[in-house]
Design an enzyme around this catalytic site. Structure first.
Site, PDB file in Angstrom:
ATOM      1  N   HIS A 131      31.684  34.668  41.006  1.00 26.49           N
ATOM      2  CA  HIS A 131      31.043  33.823  39.649  1.00 26.49           C
ATOM      3  C   HIS A 131      30.271  34.576  38.979  1.00 26.49           C
ATOM      4  CE1 HIS A 131      33.715  30.255  40.742  1.00 26.49           C
ATOM      5  NE2 HIS A 131      34.622  31.499  41.288  1.00 26.49           N
TER       6      HIS A 131
HETATM    7  C1  LIG Z   1      36.575  33.946  47.900  1.00 24.05           C
HETATM    8  C2  LIG Z   1      36.595  34.233  45.790  1.00 24.05           C
HETATM    9  C3  LIG Z   1      37.642  32.896  45.581  1.00 24.05           C
HETATM   10  C4  LIG Z   1      37.455  33.397  43.990  1.00 24.05           C
HETATM   11  N1  LIG Z   1      38.412  32.292  43.443  1.00 24.05           N
HETATM   12  C5  LIG Z   1      38.428  32.139  42.528  1.00 24.05           C
HETATM   13  C6  LIG Z   1      39.355  31.107  41.539  1.00 24.05           C
HETATM   14  O1  LIG Z   1      39.836  30.393  42.455  1.00 24.05           O
HETATM   15  N2  LIG Z   1      39.207  30.843  40.218  1.00 24.05           N
HETATM   16  C7  LIG Z   1      38.471  32.243  39.780  1.00 24.05           C
HETATM   17  O2  LIG Z   1      38.612  32.124  38.638  1.00 24.05           O
HETATM   18  N3  LIG Z   1      37.841  33.356  40.085  1.00 24.05           N
HETATM   19  C8  LIG Z   1      38.026  33.354  41.870  1.00 24.05           C
HETATM   20  N4  LIG Z   1      37.408  33.620  41.995  1.00 24.05           N
HETATM   21  C9  LIG Z   1      36.918  35.673  41.288  1.00 24.05           C
HETATM   22  C10 LIG Z   1      37.838  36.634  40.968  1.00 24.05           C
HETATM   23  O3  LIG Z   1      38.327  36.938  42.644  1.00 24.05           O
HETATM   24  C11 LIG Z   1      37.206  37.463  40.097  1.00 24.05           C
HETATM   25  O4  LIG Z   1      36.898  36.315  38.929  1.00 24.05           O
HETATM   26  C12 LIG Z   1      38.518  38.316  39.929  1.00 24.05           C
HETATM   27  O5  LIG Z   1      39.226  38.786  40.943  1.00 24.05           O
HETATM   28  C13 LIG Z   1      37.838  40.170  39.323  1.00 24.05           C
HETATM   29  O6  LIG Z   1      39.379  40.978  38.486  1.00 24.05           O
HETATM   30  P1  LIG Z   1      38.121  41.906  38.338  1.00 24.05           P
HETATM   31  O7  LIG Z   1      39.491  42.631  38.471  1.00 24.05           O
HETATM   32  O8  LIG Z   1      37.211  41.818  37.579  1.00 24.05           O
HETATM   33  O9  LIG Z   1      37.470  42.499  39.905  1.00 24.05           O
HETATM   34  P2  LIG Z   1      37.462  42.766  41.355  1.00 24.05           P
HETATM   35  O10 LIG Z   1      39.226  42.374  41.234  1.00 24.05           O
HETATM   36  O11 LIG Z   1      36.828  42.708  42.268  1.00 24.05           O
HETATM   37  O12 LIG Z   1      38.367  44.443  41.340  1.00 24.05           O
HETATM   38  C14 LIG Z   1      37.547  45.349  41.200  1.00 24.05           C
HETATM   39  C15 LIG Z   1      38.207  46.513  41.677  1.00 24.05           C
HETATM   40  O13 LIG Z   1      37.306  47.734  41.988  1.00 24.05           O
HETATM   41  C16 LIG Z   1      37.486  48.609  42.685  1.00 24.05           C
HETATM   42  N5  LIG Z   1      35.878  49.200  42.534  1.00 24.05           N
HETATM   43  C17 LIG Z   1      34.247  48.518  42.362  1.00 24.05           C
HETATM   44  N6  LIG Z   1      34.305  50.013  42.084  1.00 24.05           N
HETATM   45  C18 LIG Z   1      34.867  51.140  41.751  1.00 24.05           C
HETATM   46  C19 LIG Z   1      34.508  51.970  41.663  1.00 24.05           C
HETATM   47  N7  LIG Z   1      33.393  52.898  41.351  1.00 24.05           N
HETATM   48  N8  LIG Z   1      35.359  52.973  41.660  1.00 24.05           N
HETATM   49  C20 LIG Z   1      37.008  52.896  41.450  1.00 24.05           C
HETATM   50  N9  LIG Z   1      37.157  51.370  42.329  1.00 24.05           N
HETATM   51  C21 LIG Z   1      36.585  50.242  42.342  1.00 24.05           C
HETATM   52  C22 LIG Z   1      36.955  47.279  44.157  1.00 24.05           C
HETATM   53  O14 LIG Z   1      37.632  48.102  44.808  1.00 24.05           O
HETATM   54  C23 LIG Z   1      37.758  46.141  43.373  1.00 24.05           C
HETATM   55  O15 LIG Z   1      39.483  46.490  43.637  1.00 24.05           O
HETATM   56  C24 LIG Z   1      37.338  33.906  43.748  1.00 24.05           C
HETATM   57  C25 LIG Z   1      36.870  35.286  44.342  1.00 24.05           C
HETATM   58  C26 LIG Z   1      36.417  35.574  45.686  1.00 24.05           C
HETATM   59  C27 LIG Z   1      35.763  36.330  46.228  1.00 24.05           C
END
Ligand SMILES: Cc1cc2nc3c(=O)[nH]c(=O)nc-3n(C[C@H](O)[C@H](O)[C@H](O)COP(=O)(O)OP(=O)(O)OC[C@H]3O[C@@H](n4cnc5c(N)ncnc54)[C@H](O)[C@@H]3O)c2cc1C
Ligand code: SF4
Lengths: 264, 571
Positions: free
Chosen positions: B501
């Site tokens: 987080h």
């Molecule tokens: C173990 C775990 C448990 C969690 N449990 C919860 C929960 O219960 N409740 C909750 O609210 N949140 C939880 N979270 C947090 C939640 O997963 C994230 O808040 C959410 O997935 C964020 O989404 P996002 O799209 O911002 O980023 P991400 O899901 O991280 O996606 C970003 C994507 O961008 C890609 N990327 C990064 N850099 C580049 C680049 N330079 N070029 C191309 N692609 C790139 C990555 O490969 C990734 O696929 C948890 C996280 C983890 C790890």
């Protein structure tokens, strides 16, 4: 199984000269009851069988006692035999056999660690290992250049050295209490090492002991799901909807991932 | 030389929750979207062998390969930053769906207080309540303005839960019923009620029943399999981008997904983004993808890093407290907790689901009086039953040796008799907590890593003391025979898991002086570049972030569609 001569046998034995079969014959394992010495002989026992020296001649290599399949996984991918024996003895002290059930040795933890070191984990394959290297704050985590394999090489050797120095015996030949003294000296950094952190090595050893006791048996530890049985952990179940609201504790026969593939 | 590809309406950098939602919404609106994701493709069939604690939870099967890229960290500016060489504190998403695949699914709406934290804190307690160096600010949007977007996310994902008696107003009920209630959840709930608190069943993205969402996507119910956090769901029951928004985007025929595509730079000219530069990691070839609009959804760290690497926006400078890119990095304060040991009772703790939990907000946000307390905000307090897998769960009563015979006996005895109650503590931003580029360490392409400068503060230690005691109190009320309350917050350590987080770095607000994006997550300086994710959080609340990330993503999608029709600043 008392086996004071194991290390000696190891040194005297000229490995490549003999096939595994000949070696077995020569050590008497195959004909049973005569010698049952030698490192390999002692390693060949099935994990669930505490004695191998009462075979009566009808047991041949690779043939397990009735009803028990041979576990071909119980060979070494990385460790030397000496390293294996130290690891086996040490992990058994960390997680000993007791009234609850099997300990690390019977669960195959040392095989598990060997197999893990042989692969990606042992090589820190998915970790950032680029320099420059500096000693950091403890809050910054491991900053060494050594990989887990190298840390085990050094750590196990240092355990042997410490045992020799303090007790004039190899680690595996120490009494359980003496072995605990050695382990504690590593755990608390009473042993001062220059190349690795003794307590860091101890932590990894303990962590991988837990892994070897409780990971799916597909990795070579948790023999017969014995670790899971200790904790009443049901392993790989597809659904708990029936019991999720239930007050009563439910004992469920564990299932491993092997069940997910058809086996003829 | 990079190969220049045909131009598209929108290029999305990173395809997790943020990228998936943006792709679905924009393609439904008729725009052409290229999604670049550096990891591999993922699908439900991948999880045939997923109930493997070693592989997924301890060997980090689904997370970013740190040998290629990591972050660096230092507790303060006087210390040399060093790389996070192996996983610990947080786990970075990788591959299609990002961290949205292996999350728990605990899905909250930040409190009305969160969005107006500065105004409301001053109103109630006066200016002096905010200590020197604490850089809290209003988010430039209110809870009421964001409410429709929260609802949109919840309907898409099929969130089930009870209404939070102390939360912001809801315009509609949750789309699905709450999850089942385990005996320990009931103990927690009864104990809280006995203490005159307001427990409720935690909103969950693990479907409580079969559900078809407004896009027509149908998914099966959760099986409480106990392999949820850090694992993909073999039933598609856990809402993740791969089983919700991405099929919708794909069905429009307007979404082109390219996996193994690592974006290295955002290209720009004259105050407009013109596209991105990326590497096909399977061939090493470089491509330029031109686009009318660039949307960054590559998580907190790469959203910030790519802007800094691309010279976009004014980098934050901690000395003067000016600049915006990298500002207000915050985290989650997780140290407050309690463990209770039960001698007589044994629970089915091996079963559970990622977000199967009971929670309460009596000590979250400004739901309680802080007049005599040395901290603002607080945290939610919960019991969650995610499935006690055996390698990682070896909780023993204090005084038990760390290994050997007694340890073994206790770890076995208490395997199904130990219960944790924990606080999800909020985290405030400070002038000296920030993200910037590391001067020494590089990724696999030779680009600087992102550097975290962060530590816990006095405020966090005070809050942990307070919340930890509450956790202990609840456990006693639950009838535990032995209770340990964790009330001490040590220094921030990168070495042990706390939460994924991370927040801030490209924060939202209503002024370009103190924020990088407006309340549509549109950059002030580059109006055709939108930066989406928890990077927009001006501080971190007392909850998991993704419900709020989801709402902001829908808000941004709406903004992008508006912008596409009529370019210009949306603020
Ligand atoms: C173990 C775990 C448990 C969690 N449990 C919860 C929960 O219960 N409740 C909750 O609210 N949140 C939880 N979270 C947090 C939640 O997963 C994230 O808040 C959410 O997935 C964020 O989404 P996002 O799209 O911002 O980023 P991400 O899901 O991280 O996606 C970003 C994507 O961008 C890609 N990327 C990064 N850099 C580049 C680049 N330079 N070029 C191309 N692609 C790139 C990555 O490969 C990734 O696929 C948890 C996280 C983890 C790890
Ligand atoms: S607990 Fe439920 S949602 Fe989580 S992985 Fe198992 S079946 Fe899927």
């Amino acid at each position: 199984m008392a086996n004071e001569t194991e290390e000696q046998d190891l040194k005297d034995h000229k490995e490549p000269d003999q096939s595994r079969r000949n070696f077995l014959k020569n050590t008497g394992y195959a004909v049973g009851g005569l010698v049952v010495g030698g490192v390999v002989g002692s390693l060949l026992r099935s994990p669930n069988k505490s004695t191998t020296n009462n075979n009566t001649g009808n047991t041949t290599e690779n043939k397990a006692p009735a009803g028990e399949a041979v576990n071909f996984n119980q060979a070494l991918m990385y460790f030397t035999q000496e390293q294996f024996l130290i690891t086996e003895a040490a992990t058994e002290r960390l997680f000993p056999a007791d009234d609850n059930g099997p300990g690390a040795k019977e669960l195959g933890v040392a095989y598990f660690i060997d197999h893990q070191l042989a692969g990606e984990w042992g090589l820190n394959g998915r970790e950032y290992m680029q320099g420059p290297f500096f000693k950091g704050e403890t809050t910054q985590g491991y900053q060494g250049r050594l990989k887990r394999r190298e840390i085990f090489d050094i750590g196990l050797q240092e355990m042997q050295n410490y045992s020799n120095k303090k007790f004039q015996k190899k680690f595996k030949d120490l009494t359980p209490e003496e072995q605990d003294t050695v382990l504690k000296a590593f755990e608390t950094d009473e042993v001062k090492l220059t190349t690795i952190s003794a307590s860091g090595f101890f932590k990894t050893l303990f962590g991988s002991t837990m892994e070897g006791a409780y990971a799916d048996p597909l990795y070579g530890g948790n023999g017969n799901m014995g670790g899971w049985k200790l904790k009443n952990f049901p392993g790989n179940q597809m659904s708990y909807t029936k019991i999720i609201e239930q007050d009563k504790f439910e004992k469920i026969t564990p299932v491993s991932l092997r069940e997910h593939l058809p086996h003829s | 030389m990079a190969t220049k590809l045909p131009k598209t309406d929108v290029v999305v950098v990173g395809v997790g929750w943020g990228g998936g939602i943006i792709a679905a919404e924009l393609t439904k609106a008729g725009m052409n979207v290229v999604g670049l994701e550096r990891g591999k493709e993922r699908k439900t069939e991948d999880y045939y062998m997923v109930h493997d604690e070693l592989r997924y939870a301890l060997r980090y099967e689904m997370f970013q390969d740190l040998s290629k890229e990591t972050i660096t960290f230092r507790g303060n500016e006087k210390i040399r930053s060093l790389p996070m060489r192996s996983y610990g504190s947080f786990l970075l998403g990788d591959g299609l769906g990002g961290a949205g695949v292996h999350w728990n699914g605990m899905t909250f709406r930040f409190l009305p207080y969160d969005f107006q934290i500065k105004t409301q804190t001053i109103e109630r307690y006066g200016k002096k309540k905010i200590p020197d160096g604490m850089t809290i600010q209003d988010w430039g949007i209110t809870y009421d303005e964001l409410e429709p977007y929260f609802l949109k996310f919840e309907k898409m994902a099929g969130i089930g839960g009870e209404e939070n008696p102390l939360g912001g107003k809801r315009s509609e009920k949750y789309p699905t019923p709450p999850m089942q209630v385990s005996p320990v959840m009931k103990l927690f709930s009864d104990a809280c009620k006995g203490l005159k608190y307001h427990p409720y069943i935690m909103p969950s993205a693990n479907l409580s029943e079969q559900y078809t969402n407004p896009d027509g996507v149908a998914r099966a119910a959760c099986q409480y399999c106990g392999f949820c956090e850090r694992f993909g769901c073999e039933y598609g029951a856990k809402a993740d981008p791969v089983v919700t928004v991405l099929p919708v985007a794909k069905n429009t025929g307007k979404f082109e997904l390219r996996t193994h595509s690592n974006v290295r730079r955002i290209l720009h000219k004259g105050g407009k983004a013109t596209g991105v530069l990326y590497i096909d990691t399977t061939t090493g070839e470089e491509y330029e993808q031109p686009a009318d609009i660039v949307v960054m959804t590559s998580y907190v760290f790469n959203n910030t890093r790519l802007l800094l690497l691309s010279n976009m926006g004014k980098p934050y400078d901690s000395k003067s407290g000016t600049g915006v890119i990298g500002r207000n990095y915050a985290y989650q304060v997780e140290a407050a907790a309690g463990v209770g040991f039960f001698e007589e009772k044994e629970f089915n703790l091996f079963s559970g689901a990622g977000a199967m939990a009971m929670t309460m907000d009596d000590f979250n946000g400004d739901n309680f009086d802080h007049k005599d307390l040395n901290f603002i905000h607080g945290g939610s307090i919960s019991y969650s039953q995610g499935g006690n897998r055996p390698i990682q769960n070896n909780t023993v009563p204090p005084g038990t040796p760390g290994w050997g015979k007694d340890f073994k006996a206790a770890s076995i005895k208490y395997a199904n008799r130990n219960v944790s109650v924990w606080a999800e503590g909020s985290c405030m931003p400070y002038r000296h907590h920030f993200l910037d580029l590391d001067p020494a360490y590089k990724d696999e392409f030779g680009d600087p890593l992102i550097r975290i400068t962060f530590d816990f503060e006095e405020r966090d230690r005070e809050m942990v003391k307070f919340l930890g005691a509450k956790c202990g109190q609840i456990l006693k009320e639950m009838g535990a025979d032995k209770v340990v309350a964790y009330t001490e917050q040590g220094p921030y350590e990168i070495t042990h898991y706390q939460s994924t987080h991370n927040t801030g770095g490209v924060i939202m607000g209503d002024s370009p002086d103190t924020s990088a994006v407006n309340n549509y997550l549109q950059m002030w300086d580059f109006d055709n570049c939108f930066v989406v994710g928890a990077s927009a959080f001006a501080h971190n609340g007392g909850y998991n972030p993704t419900g709020t990330v989801g709402a902001l993503s829908y808000r941004a999608a709406e903004g992008i569609i508006k912008y596409h029709k009529k370019p210009g600043s949306l603020a």
